[in-house]
Design a protein around this motif. Structure first.
Motif, mmCIF file in Angstrom:
data_model
loop_
_atom_site.group_PDB
_atom_site.id
_atom_site.type_symbol
_atom_site.label_atom_id
_atom_site.label_comp_id
_atom_site.label_asym_id
_atom_site.label_seq_id
_atom_site.Cartn_x
_atom_site.Cartn_y
_atom_site.Cartn_z
ATOM 1 N N GLY A 236 0.812 -1.210 0.000
ATOM 2 C CA GLY A 236 0.000 0.000 0.000
ATOM 3 C C GLY A 236 0.845 1.260 0.000
ATOM 4 O O GLY A 236 0.531 2.240 -0.687
ATOM 5 N N TYR A 237 1.930 1.259 0.784
ATOM 6 C CA TYR A 237 2.815 2.421 0.808
ATOM 7 C C TYR A 237 3.557 2.548 -0.517
ATOM 8 O O TYR A 237 3.768 3.657 -1.024
ATOM 9 C CB TYR A 237 3.797 2.303 1.970
ATOM 10 N N ALA A 238 3.930 1.422 -1.098
ATOM 11 C CA ALA A 238 4.591 1.464 -2.407
ATOM 12 C C ALA A 238 3.636 2.032 -3.468
ATOM 13 O O ALA A 238 4.045 2.829 -4.322
ATOM 14 C CB ALA A 238 5.062 0.071 -2.805
ATOM 15 N N GLU A 239 2.376 1.653 -3.394
ATOM 16 C CA GLU A 239 1.413 2.079 -4.418
ATOM 17 C C GLU A 239 1.257 3.593 -4.462
ATOM 18 O O GLU A 239 1.184 4.178 -5.553
ATOM 19 C CB GLU A 239 0.059 1.410 -4.169
ATOM 20 N N ILE A 240 1.204 4.256 -3.306
ATOM 21 C CA ILE A 240 0.998 5.704 -3.346
ATOM 22 C C ILE A 240 2.253 6.438 -3.821
ATOM 23 O O ILE A 240 2.196 7.646 -4.110
ATOM 24 C CB ILE A 240 0.545 6.260 -1.977
ATOM 25 N N GLN A 241 3.380 5.728 -3.943
ATOM 26 C CA GLN A 241 4.612 6.349 -4.424
ATOM 27 C C GLN A 241 4.847 6.123 -5.912
ATOM 28 O O GLN A 241 5.737 6.748 -6.502
ATOM 29 C CB GLN A 241 5.816 5.814 -3.640
ATOM 30 N N ALA A 251 8.888 7.272 -16.679
ATOM 31 C CA ALA A 251 8.511 5.882 -16.952
ATOM 32 C C ALA A 251 6.997 5.719 -16.939
ATOM 33 O O ALA A 251 6.251 6.566 -16.420
ATOM 34 C CB ALA A 251 9.146 4.954 -15.918
ATOM 35 N N ASP A 252 6.544 4.624 -17.507
ATOM 36 C CA ASP A 252 5.130 4.271 -17.488
ATOM 37 C C ASP A 252 4.777 3.758 -16.087
ATOM 38 O O ASP A 252 5.424 2.831 -15.587
ATOM 39 C CB ASP A 252 4.865 3.193 -18.534
ATOM 40 N N PRO A 253 3.776 4.334 -15.420
ATOM 41 C CA PRO A 253 3.404 3.854 -14.083
ATOM 42 C C PRO A 253 3.115 2.355 -14.047
ATOM 43 O O PRO A 253 3.419 1.687 -13.050
ATOM 44 C CB PRO A 253 2.160 4.675 -13.744
ATOM 45 N N ALA A 254 2.545 1.810 -15.127
ATOM 46 C CA ALA A 254 2.260 0.370 -15.158
ATOM 47 C C ALA A 254 3.554 -0.437 -15.095
ATOM 48 O O ALA A 254 3.610 -1.490 -14.448
ATOM 49 C CB ALA A 254 1.473 0.018 -16.415
ATOM 50 N N ALA A 255 4.605 0.053 -15.757
ATOM 51 C CA ALA A 255 5.888 -0.644 -15.722
ATOM 52 C C ALA A 255 6.499 -0.575 -14.333
ATOM 53 O O ALA A 255 7.115 -1.549 -13.859
ATOM 54 C CB ALA A 255 6.835 -0.049 -16.751
ATOM 55 N N VAL A 256 6.335 0.563 -13.665
ATOM 56 C CA VAL A 256 6.848 0.688 -12.294
ATOM 57 C C VAL A 256 6.089 -0.246 -11.366
ATOM 58 O O VAL A 256 6.676 -0.887 -10.484
ATOM 59 C CB VAL A 256 6.748 2.150 -11.820
ATOM 60 N N ARG A 257 4.782 -0.356 -11.571
ATOM 61 C CA ARG A 257 3.993 -1.276 -10.736
ATOM 62 C C ARG A 257 4.441 -2.725 -10.934
ATOM 63 O O ARG A 257 4.439 -3.514 -9.986
ATOM 64 C CB ARG A 257 2.508 -1.143 -11.067
ATOM 65 N N ARG A 258 4.816 -3.070 -12.148
ATOM 66 C CA ARG A 258 5.305 -4.441 -12.387
ATOM 67 C C ARG A 258 6.600 -4.690 -11.625
ATOM 68 O O ARG A 258 6.816 -5.791 -11.094
ATOM 69 C CB ARG A 258 5.493 -4.679 -13.881
ATOM 70 N N LEU A 259 7.461 -3.685 -11.545
ATOM 71 C CA LEU A 259 8.689 -3.831 -10.758
ATOM 72 C C LEU A 259 8.368 -3.982 -9.266
ATOM 73 O O LEU A 259 9.004 -4.768 -8.568
ATOM 74 C CB LEU A 259 9.606 -2.621 -10.970
ATOM 75 N N VAL A 260 7.396 -3.207 -8.803
ATOM 76 C CA VAL A 260 6.980 -3.337 -7.402
ATOM 77 C C VAL A 260 6.489 -4.756 -7.128
ATOM 78 O O VAL A 260 6.880 -5.390 -6.127
ATOM 79 C CB VAL A 260 5.875 -2.320 -7.061
ATOM 80 N N LEU A 284 17.144 -0.336 -6.694
ATOM 81 C CA LEU A 284 18.239 -0.750 -7.574
ATOM 82 C C LEU A 284 17.689 -1.219 -8.923
ATOM 83 O O LEU A 284 18.272 -0.941 -9.977
ATOM 84 C CB LEU A 284 19.048 -1.865 -6.912
ATOM 85 N N ALA A 285 16.557 -1.920 -8.882
ATOM 86 C CA ALA A 285 15.934 -2.355 -10.137
ATOM 87 C C ALA A 285 15.464 -1.152 -10.950
ATOM 88 O O ALA A 285 15.548 -1.149 -12.183
ATOM 89 C CB ALA A 285 14.765 -3.290 -9.830
ATOM 90 N N LEU A 286 14.976 -0.119 -10.274
ATOM 91 C CA LEU A 286 14.570 1.099 -10.973
ATOM 92 C C LEU A 286 15.753 1.769 -11.658
ATOM 93 O O LEU A 286 15.655 2.227 -12.796
ATOM 94 C CB LEU A 286 13.929 2.077 -9.987
ATOM 95 N N ASP A 287 16.879 1.846 -10.943
ATOM 96 C CA ASP A 287 18.070 2.459 -11.531
ATOM 97 C C ASP A 287 18.538 1.708 -12.770
ATOM 98 O O ASP A 287 19.047 2.306 -13.718
ATOM 99 C CB ASP A 287 19.203 2.510 -10.489
ATOM 100 N N GLU A 288 18.354 0.396 -12.745
ATOM 101 C CA GLU A 288 18.780 -0.404 -13.882
ATOM 102 C C GLU A 288 17.777 -0.298 -15.039
ATOM 103 O O GLU A 288 18.175 -0.187 -16.205
ATOM 104 C CB GLU A 288 18.944 -1.867 -13.469
ATOM 105 N N ARG A 289 16.495 -0.341 -14.701
ATOM 106 C CA ARG A 289 15.455 -0.369 -15.740
ATOM 107 C C ARG A 289 15.122 1.029 -16.261
ATOM 108 O O ARG A 289 14.905 1.227 -17.456
ATOM 109 C CB ARG A 289 14.205 -1.030 -15.170
#
Length: 293
Positions: A236-241, A251-260, A284-289
């Motif tokens: 839930g905390y990740a989702e609001i970020q 980035a596409d929010p959907a792609a970020v949600r897939r990483l989450v 770290l995955a965000l920095d790479e992707r």
């Protein structure tokens, strides 16, 4: 020749000391070190450290803050939960604030450096800050709009009974404006530094306000863990970020949600605990992707 009893006792104690020193001081530690070198256990024995380009950047078991030199959140990263360990995520000072649900009145000293916020005010301030950072409603029940505990000290003419004679918003000081103008027809004052309104006979009265029953900012965003070292946040905390991080990285929010989702672990054995997101691994995955250029 038979040794004196006192000497025999001392020699027996010395033998026991030597045997236990060899077993517990040498053999046992070496056995644990050897066990820690077993393939599959070595990384965990070394602290589950994470390296990027040959540089250690953290541990998957110990949380860390993602802030700048001034302590402000870095917008392109997911933020961890608060920490009460030292100055934040200090493994040498692991622990909690030890403040409980009855901590609702701030200690306001004439010297601001000696003032101590209550747990309620800490939660209110954090919720407001998280809401502002992520563009969500940071309001919570029993919190004022300026991010402190909405608590009144109500004085009555005859102790606990009789008409109200004085009302003080105990967590607000000048130049703040009281979060309610009047209480039962009596004007509300702001607190004066150094005053103890509880000892003076004020009845502590938290005021719920008009915040939603279920706050948009989840509990783990405003409270520290017991150890102060928790490396995880709730989904839930990740989702609001997500929206903020996606915007900052283009980035596409959907792609970020897939990483989450990829860095979210489920309940242990399917029913213990709660799903959790490892913040360091996710960032770290965000920095790479989605590197920031």
């Amino acid at each position: 020749m038979r040794l004196p009893s006192w000497l025999s006792a001392h020699l027996a104690a010395l033998r026991a000391l030597l045997v236990l020193t060899v077993l517990l001081g040498v053999a046992y530690p070496l056995a644990l070190v050897a066990a820690g070198r077993i393939p599959g256990l070595a990384d965990r024995a070394d602290g589950s450290l994470v390296e990027v380009d040959g540089r250690t950047v953290g541990s998957t078991l110990i949380g860390q803050s993602f802030t700048d030199a001034d302590g402000n959140p870095v917008p392109r990263y997911f933020q961890s939960r608060p920490s009460a360990a030292g100055d934040g995520y200090d493994p040498t000072a692991t622990g909690a604030s030890n403040l409980g649900p009855e901590s609702v009145v701030d200690t306001i000293a004439a010297d601001p450096a000696r003032s101590t916020p209550s747990l309620l005010t800490r939660v209110c301030a954090r919720s407001r800050a998280v809401g502002d950072l992520n563009g969500v409603d940071g309001r919570r029940p029993y919190c004022t709009a300026d991010g402190v505990g909405a608590v009144l000290a109500v004085f009555r003419a005859d102790g606990l009974t009789g008409p109200v004679s004085r009302v003080v918003s105990v967590n607000q000081t000048a130049p703040a404006t009281p979060f309610v103008t009047t209480w039962q027809g009596v004007p509300v004052e702001v607190a004066q530094p150094g005053e103890d309104y509880v000892a003076a006979g004020g009845l502590i009265t938290p005021v719920r306000g008009d915040a939603p029953d279920t706050p948009a900012v989840p509990a783990d965003a405003v409270t520290a863990s017991g150890s102060g070292l928790d490396p995880h946040i709730s989904p839930g905390y990740a989702e609001i970020q997500v929206a903020r991080v996606a915007r900052e990285r283009g980035a596409d929010p959907a792609a970020v949600r897939r990483l989450v989702a990829a860095h979210t672990t489920g309940r242990t054995l399917g029913f213990l605990g709660a799903p959790a997101v490892n913040v360091l691994a996710l960032n770290l995955a965000l920095d790479e992707r989605f590197p920031v250029r």
